[in-house]
Design an enzyme around this catalytic site. Structure first.
Site, PDB file in Angstrom:
ATOM      1  N   ASN A 120       0.802  -1.222   0.000  1.00  0.00           N
ATOM      2  CA  ASN A 120       0.000   0.000   0.000  1.00  0.00           C
ATOM      3  C   ASN A 120       0.837   1.275   0.000  1.00  0.00           C
ATOM      4  O   ASN A 120       0.408   2.308  -0.490  1.00  0.00           O
ATOM      5  CB  ASN A 120      -0.950   0.010   1.207  1.00  0.00           C
ATOM      6  CG  ASN A 120      -0.304  -0.484   2.482  1.00  0.00           C
ATOM      7  OD1 ASN A 120       0.230  -1.586   2.526  1.00  0.00           O
ATOM      8  ND2 ASN A 120      -0.331   0.325   3.514  1.00  0.00           N
ATOM      9  N   CYS A 175      -3.692   3.950   8.229  1.00  0.00           N
ATOM     10  CA  CYS A 175      -3.887   3.519   9.614  1.00  0.00           C
ATOM     11  C   CYS A 175      -2.740   3.974  10.500  1.00  0.00           C
ATOM     12  O   CYS A 175      -2.859   4.005  11.709  1.00  0.00           O
ATOM     13  CB  CYS A 175      -3.992   2.013   9.686  1.00  0.00           C
ATOM     14  SG  CYS A 175      -5.330   1.412   8.697  1.00  0.00           S
ATOM     15  N   HIS A 231     -13.660   0.120  -0.189  1.00  0.00           N
ATOM     16  CA  HIS A 231     -13.503   1.575  -0.306  1.00  0.00           C
ATOM     17  C   HIS A 231     -12.240   2.026  -1.023  1.00  0.00           C
ATOM     18  O   HIS A 231     -12.015   3.206  -1.217  1.00  0.00           O
ATOM     19  CB  HIS A 231     -13.639   2.257   1.064  1.00  0.00           C
ATOM     20  CG  HIS A 231     -12.519   2.029   2.012  1.00  0.00           C
ATOM     21  ND1 HIS A 231     -11.493   2.934   2.165  1.00  0.00           N
ATOM     22  CD2 HIS A 231     -12.266   1.029   2.881  1.00  0.00           C
ATOM     23  CE1 HIS A 231     -10.669   2.490   3.097  1.00  0.00           C
ATOM     24  NE2 HIS A 231     -11.114   1.334   3.548  1.00  0.00           N
TER      25      HIS A 231
HETATM   26  N1  PLP Z   1      -4.758  -4.141   3.638  1.00  0.00           N
HETATM   27  C1  PLP Z   1      -4.201  -3.173   2.904  1.00  0.00           C
HETATM   28  C2  PLP Z   1      -3.061  -3.509   1.999  1.00  0.00           C
HETATM   29  C3  PLP Z   1      -4.677  -1.860   2.979  1.00  0.00           C
HETATM   30  O1  PLP Z   1      -4.104  -0.904   2.234  1.00  0.00           O
HETATM   31  C4  PLP Z   1      -5.761  -1.580   3.840  1.00  0.00           C
HETATM   32  C5  PLP Z   1      -6.255  -0.198   3.986  1.00  0.00           C
HETATM   33  O2  PLP Z   1      -5.496   0.745   3.970  1.00  0.00           O
HETATM   34  C6  PLP Z   1      -6.317  -2.642   4.595  1.00  0.00           C
HETATM   35  C7  PLP Z   1      -5.786  -3.910   4.465  1.00  0.00           C
HETATM   36  C8  PLP Z   1      -7.431  -2.427   5.568  1.00  0.00           C
HETATM   37  O3  PLP Z   1      -8.578  -1.915   4.995  1.00  0.00           O
HETATM   38  P1  PLP Z   1      -9.792  -1.446   5.948  1.00  0.00           P
HETATM   39  O4  PLP Z   1      -9.246  -0.380   6.853  1.00  0.00           O
HETATM   40  O5  PLP Z   1     -10.801  -0.946   5.005  1.00  0.00           O
HETATM   41  O6  PLP Z   1     -10.226  -2.632   6.717  1.00  0.00           O
END
Ligand code: PLP
Length: 385
Positions: free
Chosen positions: A152, A328, A200
């Site tokens: 990410n 996050c 999302h």
């Molecule tokens: N995994 C990856 C690679 C992400 O980029 C994200 C969100 O940023 C998530 C998991 C978690 O997504 P959510 O916060 O919608 O549960």
């Protein structure tokens, strides 16, 4: 001008998704009810399920809808742990990498506290998992390998073909967090037993995710939620029909324009990358050198001598939204553990910024960002002299 370049963190709702949400409020029945209102809602879910399954060329009965990608990731990791405790009376060995999203990292840390053994496979300086280390880490007690499809923060796409071969040859179930790669690239999915996706990041609302599973391997996971018989007894709770349909609508809308979207995104991202490299000499690109091993929409740069957070706030003040890391963890003051795992020095990680383009990004916006970057960086650097 407002420019949103933080699509890896979240995306605005697509127009057909918004329309579907409004239209589906009419279907208020409980999908488990046997009367007509219930049956109407159930039919909506099954239509969405079929549409959604096409996106990864899977059987409509080989996935569950969840409340988020975080829930899908937790379901796999904790599900494997619970199953191992319940069937073997011992905590499992799980293999993951050092660059996973916090929804994997922190779940693994929690499971370590509960007795699980977790091996974190290192990555090289471009963010690729070391497949030799992966091969060596497998033991007779290994119950799961969980490696993200694409990162990410940097957009680096993992050598999934090789990872699949290693896990399949050794007969170890394989999970991938495909949140960032789903609908952005053509994913290889054969040989992967569990795939996490989320709504999302692709124009659907927050609070909806899914988990694809290999029906032959689902027995290694105990469900997190017990209650009713929804989702093949794998996830109890009355289905969020409106968001399930919204997720399927996003997948359908993007799917019909996927090639155009990818080409445009790649072109705009390339324009931004070459513009930055042309304008500034002291920048370091974080991620894969090879364009084919990067997400088409993601760029991560360290601007030497400048704090990423400072730059992010300056850009925000002129209407440009970017990010300093995972959504996050970007509220934390710690530097990115992903970049540090790639061998970046603390100061390099602190000076890094992620740009992630999306389906509505335009060329004009990229021109505006390049212009503002030039002005802001010159200004910030002159302040430090
Ligand atoms: N995994 C990856 C690679 C992400 O980029 C994200 C969100 O940023 C998530 C998991 C978690 O997504 P959510 O916060 O919608 O549960």
């Amino acid at each position: 001008m407002k420019v949103y370049l933080d699509h890896n963190s979240t995306t605005p709702l697509l127009k057909p998704v918004r329309e579907s949400i409004i239209a589906n409020t009419e279907y208020f029945g409980n999908p488990s009810s046997l009367h007509t209102e219930g049956a109407k809602a159930k039919r909506k879910i099954e239509e969405a399920r079929s549409e959604f399954a096409k996106s990864l060329n899977k059987d409509p009965n080989s996935f569950i809808f969840t409340s988020s990608a975080t829930e899908s990731n937790n379901s796999v990791l904790k599900g494997v742990w619970l199953n191992s405790i319940n069937t073997k009376g011992q905590a499992p060995h799980i293999i993951t990498s050092t660059i996973e999203h916090p929804s994997i990292m922190n779940t693994c840390k929690y499971l370590e506290e509960k007795g699980a053994k977790v091996t974190y496979i290192p990555v090289d300086n471009q963010g690729f998992v070391d497949t030799d280390e992966l091969r060596k880490a497998i033991t007779p007690k290994t119950a799961l390998i969980s490696i993200m499809y694409a990162n990410n923060e940097t957009g680096t796409i993992q050598p999934m073909k090789e990872i699949i071969k290693i896990s399949n040859d050794k007969g170890i179930p394989l999970h991938t967090d495909a949140v960032q790669s789903f609908m952005k690239i053509d994913m290889i999915t054969d040989g992967i037993d569990f795939i996490t996706v989320g709504g999302h990041k692709l124009g659907a609302p927050k609070g909806i995710g899914a988990l694809f599973y290999n029906p032959d391997k689902i027995h290694i996971i105990d469900p997190l939620l017990h209650g009713g018989h929804q989702e093949n007894d794998l996830r109890a709770s009355t289905e969020n029909m409106i968001y399930i349909c919204a997720f399927a609508e996003a997948v359908k809308a993007l799917g019909s324009e996927l090639d155009t979207y990818r080409d445009r995104t790649r072109k705009l991202t390339f324009k931004l990358k070459s513009g930055i490299e042309k304008s500034f000499d002291s920048v370091i690109f974080n991620g894969s050198d090879r364009i084919e091993d990067r997400l088409p929409n993601t760029l991560n740069f360290a601007f030497e001598g400048i704090e990423g957070q400072e730059l992010m706030l300056e850009l925000d003040s002129v209407g440009i939204a970017v990010s300093t890391g995972s959504a996050c963890s970007s509220a934390n003051s710690e530097s990115s553990y992903v970049l540090r795992a790639m061998g970046k020095k603390d100061y390099e990680a602190y000076s890094s910024i992620r740009f992630s383009t999306g389906y509505q990004t335009t060329e004009k916006e990229i021109d505006y960002v390049l212009k503002q970057l030039e002005y802001i960086i010159t200004e910030l650097r002159s302040r430090k002299i």
